[in-house]
Write a protein that holds these residues in place. Sequence first.
Motif, PDB file in Angstrom:
ATOM      1  N   PHE A 185       0.809  -1.220   0.000  1.00  0.00           N
ATOM      2  CA  PHE A 185       0.000   0.000   0.000  1.00  0.00           C
ATOM      3  C   PHE A 185       0.842   1.269   0.000  1.00  0.00           C
ATOM      4  CE2 PHE A 185      -3.064  -3.164   1.447  1.00  0.00           C
ATOM      5  CZ  PHE A 185      -4.167  -2.835   0.678  1.00  0.00           C
ATOM      6  N   ASP A 186       2.158   1.117  -0.014  1.00  0.00           N
ATOM      7  CA  ASP A 186       3.022   2.278  -0.244  1.00  0.00           C
ATOM      8  C   ASP A 186       3.052   2.649  -1.718  1.00  0.00           C
ATOM      9  OD1 ASP A 186       3.811   2.649   2.412  1.00  0.00           O
ATOM     10  OD2 ASP A 186       5.504   1.270   2.237  1.00  0.00           O
ATOM     11  N   LEU A 187       2.661   1.716  -2.566  1.00  0.00           N
ATOM     12  CA  LEU A 187       2.700   1.931  -4.011  1.00  0.00           C
ATOM     13  C   LEU A 187       1.444   2.654  -4.489  1.00  0.00           C
ATOM     14  CD1 LEU A 187       3.903  -1.643  -5.082  1.00  0.00           C
ATOM     15  CD2 LEU A 187       5.314   0.402  -4.695  1.00  0.00           C
ATOM     16  N   PRO A 188       1.509   3.317  -5.629  1.00  0.00           N
ATOM     17  CA  PRO A 188       0.288   3.879  -6.223  1.00  0.00           C
ATOM     18  C   PRO A 188      -0.729   2.759  -6.457  1.00  0.00           C
ATOM     19  CG  PRO A 188       2.258   4.655  -7.367  1.00  0.00           C
ATOM     20  CD  PRO A 188       2.710   3.571  -6.453  1.00  0.00           C
ATOM     21  N   VAL A 205      -2.569   1.812  -8.841  1.00  0.00           N
ATOM     22  CA  VAL A 205      -2.502   1.076 -10.105  1.00  0.00           C
ATOM     23  C   VAL A 205      -1.399   0.021 -10.094  1.00  0.00           C
ATOM     24  CG1 VAL A 205      -0.920   2.703 -11.216  1.00  0.00           C
ATOM     25  CG2 VAL A 205      -2.537   1.373 -12.615  1.00  0.00           C
ATOM     26  N   ALA A 206      -0.406   0.183  -9.209  1.00  0.00           N
ATOM     27  CA  ALA A 206       0.734  -0.739  -9.176  1.00  0.00           C
ATOM     28  C   ALA A 206       0.530  -1.907  -8.214  1.00  0.00           C
ATOM     29  CB  ALA A 206       2.002   0.025  -8.787  1.00  0.00           C
ATOM     30  N   ARG A 207      -0.588  -1.935  -7.524  1.00  0.00           N
ATOM     31  CA  ARG A 207      -0.821  -2.989  -6.525  1.00  0.00           C
ATOM     32  C   ARG A 207      -1.401  -4.232  -7.197  1.00  0.00           C
ATOM     33  NH1 ARG A 207      -4.066   1.253  -2.721  1.00  0.00           N
ATOM     34  NH2 ARG A 207      -2.357   2.775  -2.503  1.00  0.00           N
ATOM     35  N   ARG A 251       4.350 -10.452  -5.941  1.00  0.00           N
ATOM     36  CA  ARG A 251       5.318 -11.553  -6.045  1.00  0.00           C
ATOM     37  C   ARG A 251       6.740 -11.019  -6.138  1.00  0.00           C
ATOM     38  NH1 ARG A 251       1.131 -14.007  -9.143  1.00  0.00           N
ATOM     39  NH2 ARG A 251       1.925 -13.023 -11.059  1.00  0.00           N
ATOM     40  N   ALA A 252       6.903  -9.933  -6.877  1.00  0.00           N
ATOM     41  CA  ALA A 252       8.239  -9.357  -7.050  1.00  0.00           C
ATOM     42  C   ALA A 252       8.786  -8.782  -5.739  1.00  0.00           C
ATOM     43  CB  ALA A 252       8.195  -8.264  -8.112  1.00  0.00           C
ATOM     44  N   ARG A 289      -6.185  -2.233  -5.177  1.00  0.00           N
ATOM     45  CA  ARG A 289      -6.227  -0.988  -5.947  1.00  0.00           C
ATOM     46  C   ARG A 289      -7.424  -0.129  -5.558  1.00  0.00           C
ATOM     47  NH1 ARG A 289      -6.145  -3.707 -11.786  1.00  0.00           N
ATOM     48  NH2 ARG A 289      -7.796  -4.818 -10.671  1.00  0.00           N
ATOM     49  N   ARG A 290      -8.411  -0.744  -4.891  1.00  0.00           N
ATOM     50  CA  ARG A 290      -9.628  -0.021  -4.502  1.00  0.00           C
ATOM     51  C   ARG A 290      -9.677   0.277  -3.010  1.00  0.00           C
ATOM     52  NH1 ARG A 290     -14.691  -2.962  -7.261  1.00  0.00           N
ATOM     53  NH2 ARG A 290     -15.604  -0.956  -6.636  1.00  0.00           N
TER      54      ARG A 290
END
Length: 314
Positions: A70-73, A75-77, A83-84, A139-140
Amino acid sequence: MSSSDPSPAERRSTPVDGVEVLGALSPSRAGDFMTCPLLYRFRTIDRLPEEFSPDAVRGTVVHKVLEDLFDLPAVARTPDQARAMLPGAWKEVLEQEPLLSDLFAPVLEGSGGAGLHFDTWLASCETVLEKYFSLEDPRRIEPAERELYVEALLESRLLLRGFVDRLDVAPNGMIRVVDYKTGRSPGEMFEAKALFQMRFYALVIWRTRGVVPAMLQLVYLGNGEILRYAPDEADLLATERKVEAVWHAIRLAEETGDWRPSPSRLCSWCSYQALCPAYGGTPPPLPTREPQVPAPDVDPAGDIDSDEGVTGRM
């Protein structure tokens, strides 16, 4: 590996809001005592080490990924991104507890990679994360808090404390408390025990924020199920009475030295069977030490009293 709270009957040197604290209790330590008073003693009074569990370490690593996701934007979740993130989360946990590497087979000469056991274990982490994405779309979701430390001082001067995996707050102020479990959901007979931890956190939030959480949500990633419960004030008052009763029972055990075992099916997963009288063992003498400041549980991810540290995440 998690360290445990010193006895709740021990004093905390720093008052809370000017009030002297007589003891501290977390849902994990309360759960230990309710499960088996001797287990509580071994973990909290004796502070005996426990064996590392691949399942528990998986829980710690997966929790770390879900926290950082959840630190990511928004759209990137994605599942691919989660996995990465696994190798990095594993590296962070391993840096905190290097002995965890002993859980897995050594690198084989000429293999060019990690041992098979580690690869299999890492694949199991991926499977658990895939279950998460089948239950929620991150993402939501925009959590209000993650790995949130909460504490509340009761009128009895017992300090309740712990860490909440995720707190969601709706625009209208309604609160949802979310906890991730990487094991399977419990059977109907054990749901109340599973919800005790969540009611504990709901009680702390109610006492500190004046709002009863609208929803308690346990996300079981082992079999892809969600257990939801809507508490009310009567539930939380009952939880408060139960927590107080557990605390008084712990204090009585300290005064009498009576830390009797409570055998159950959970004994199969206990690291202390060799020391348990129920299995022909002999507990070590009780340690003699001066009262000290209660120290919360700390797991390799840096979580205080997450209730599921390296030896306990399931």
